[in-house]
Design an enzyme around this catalytic site. Sequence first.
Site, mmCIF file in Angstrom:
data_model
loop_
_atom_site.group_PDB
_atom_site.id
_atom_site.type_symbol
_atom_site.label_atom_id
_atom_site.label_comp_id
_atom_site.label_asym_id
_atom_site.label_seq_id
_atom_site.Cartn_x
_atom_site.Cartn_y
_atom_site.Cartn_z
ATOM 1 N N GLY A 194 -4.241 -1.989 -0.949
ATOM 2 C CA GLY A 194 -3.397 -1.704 -2.102
ATOM 3 C C GLY A 194 -3.096 -0.222 -2.203
ATOM 4 C CG ASN B 95 -0.422 2.814 4.327
ATOM 5 O OD1 ASN B 95 -0.315 3.981 3.957
ATOM 6 N ND2 ASN B 95 0.166 1.819 3.701
ATOM 7 C CD GLU C 171 -3.039 -5.926 8.490
ATOM 8 O OE1 GLU C 171 -2.093 -5.136 8.509
ATOM 9 O OE2 GLU C 171 -4.181 -5.599 8.107
ATOM 10 C CB SER D 67 -0.929 0.019 1.218
ATOM 11 O OG SER D 67 -1.849 -1.046 1.180
ATOM 12 N N GLY E 133 -4.236 7.406 1.814
ATOM 13 C CA GLY E 133 -4.219 8.821 1.457
ATOM 14 C C GLY E 133 -5.469 9.255 0.728
ATOM 15 C CG PHE E 134 -6.939 8.355 -2.489
ATOM 16 C CD1 PHE E 134 -7.382 9.248 -3.456
ATOM 17 C CD2 PHE E 134 -5.616 7.920 -2.542
ATOM 18 C CE1 PHE E 134 -6.526 9.697 -4.452
ATOM 19 C CE2 PHE E 134 -4.757 8.370 -3.524
ATOM 20 C CZ PHE E 134 -5.216 9.266 -4.485
ATOM 21 C CG HIS F 33 -3.994 -1.815 6.724
ATOM 22 N ND1 HIS F 33 -2.832 -2.136 6.045
ATOM 23 C CD2 HIS F 33 -4.658 -0.961 5.923
ATOM 24 C CE1 HIS F 33 -2.802 -1.489 4.888
ATOM 25 N NE2 HIS F 33 -3.895 -0.769 4.804
ATOM 26 C CB CYS G 15 -6.876 -0.684 2.660
ATOM 27 S SG CYS G 15 -5.624 0.521 2.190
ATOM 28 C CG LEU G 16 -7.308 0.020 -3.668
ATOM 29 C CD1 LEU G 16 -7.515 1.507 -3.937
ATOM 30 C CD2 LEU G 16 -6.126 -0.502 -4.484
ATOM 31 N N GLY H 164 -2.294 3.620 -4.374
ATOM 32 C CA GLY H 164 -2.787 4.436 -5.480
ATOM 33 C C GLY H 164 -4.200 4.963 -5.301
#
Length: 398
Positions: free
Chosen positions: A252, A323, A367, A55, A325-326, A365, A281-282, A254
């Site tokens: 992930g 973690n 985990e 990520s 940024g979007f 996250h 996350c992603l 981006g």
Amino acid sequence: MATAPWTTEVPTALLVLADGTVIEGRGVGAAGTAVGEVCFNTALTGYEEILTDPSYAGQIVTFTFPHIGNVGTNDEDGEDLNPAARNGAVGAIFKADVTSPSSYRAAGHLDDWLKRRGVVALSGIDTRALTALIREKGAANAVIAHAPDGRFDIEDLKRQAAGWSGLVGLDLAKEVTSGQSSVWTETPWVWNEGYGEQAEPTMHIVAVDYGVKRSLLRLLAGLGARVTVVPARMAAEDILAMKPDGVFLSNGPGDPAATGEYAVPVIRDLLKTDLPIFGICLGHQMLALALGGSTGKMHQGHHGANHPVKDHTTGKVEIVSMNHGFSVDTASLPQGVRETHVSLFDGSNCGIELTGRPVFSVQHHPEASPGPQDSHYLFRRFANMIRERRGEPAVAER
């Protein structure tokens, strides 16, 4: 943050921001240059897990904890699924110089480990000042450079930093995803025993790999699952042909909108079934897009292992690892999609569920690699959804 005027030390590493700011330090790890977005991570431990988290592709991690590297590195704590591909952060920034390792688990020095992975790093700067700069102005595009002889073309580095397009619109999942399907059976680490093996699975989970971490797969296997990891672009019909009991949408790097151009149609096809779906996350962001929501770039993002999140489904507060940024725009969520988790730092969305369906996701996250294990109940919640679909009794989440 520049070299003090009374020192004669020649800087061997530079961080050059897109606005032209030049920060001098001492080179660590690989020599060369790397371009990326500078963020800061507030975790007190787990630097090996952080730097190998896919990520973080396209990012330069500033560690706010001053002593990084003091427990060395080993072959057990990496998170990237394919270590040979060296997916993860492109650069790292430390306050203190890396010391010799002091841990019974250490198998090597962090500097050597960074060199092998090709990670450009620097030490000896005021990371508090850099963190304050990011908080004020937002995550910055930058170039990190390490030259042992101290020779730099600063003007060229400035041009590189200013010319980088940044993470918005960038599909990085295609760079870190698996090249082919594989079966995962390794279970979580146990002190003095190491990792186990799932030899008698009771369910089958397909994990769509947008940059999945090993610890996530271990927890899924620890539930009693045979886990099949598939590439990010695998079609829904091919996933369904594997006859999974549930589908996991991984973390992930981006921009979710960019990766979503090919991932969202697949997720929408999966939503037409009654399969339990769990995203993080992603995967969480793209599930929201598939359900009709929208995502956007954050000012500085969330990166650390001490973030408080409230679970509205239980009323409890958990400390989580983050973690990203979007984020998902809560106001964009359509009717039938409920916000389940929220950040107690800034109120941003951290979880959703599809009303009346076994479909949910979280931004953090769960985990916890690294971080606290407050969110492990989410994996048991996912397993219970699978059991319920099969007419089997549930087990306690906690």
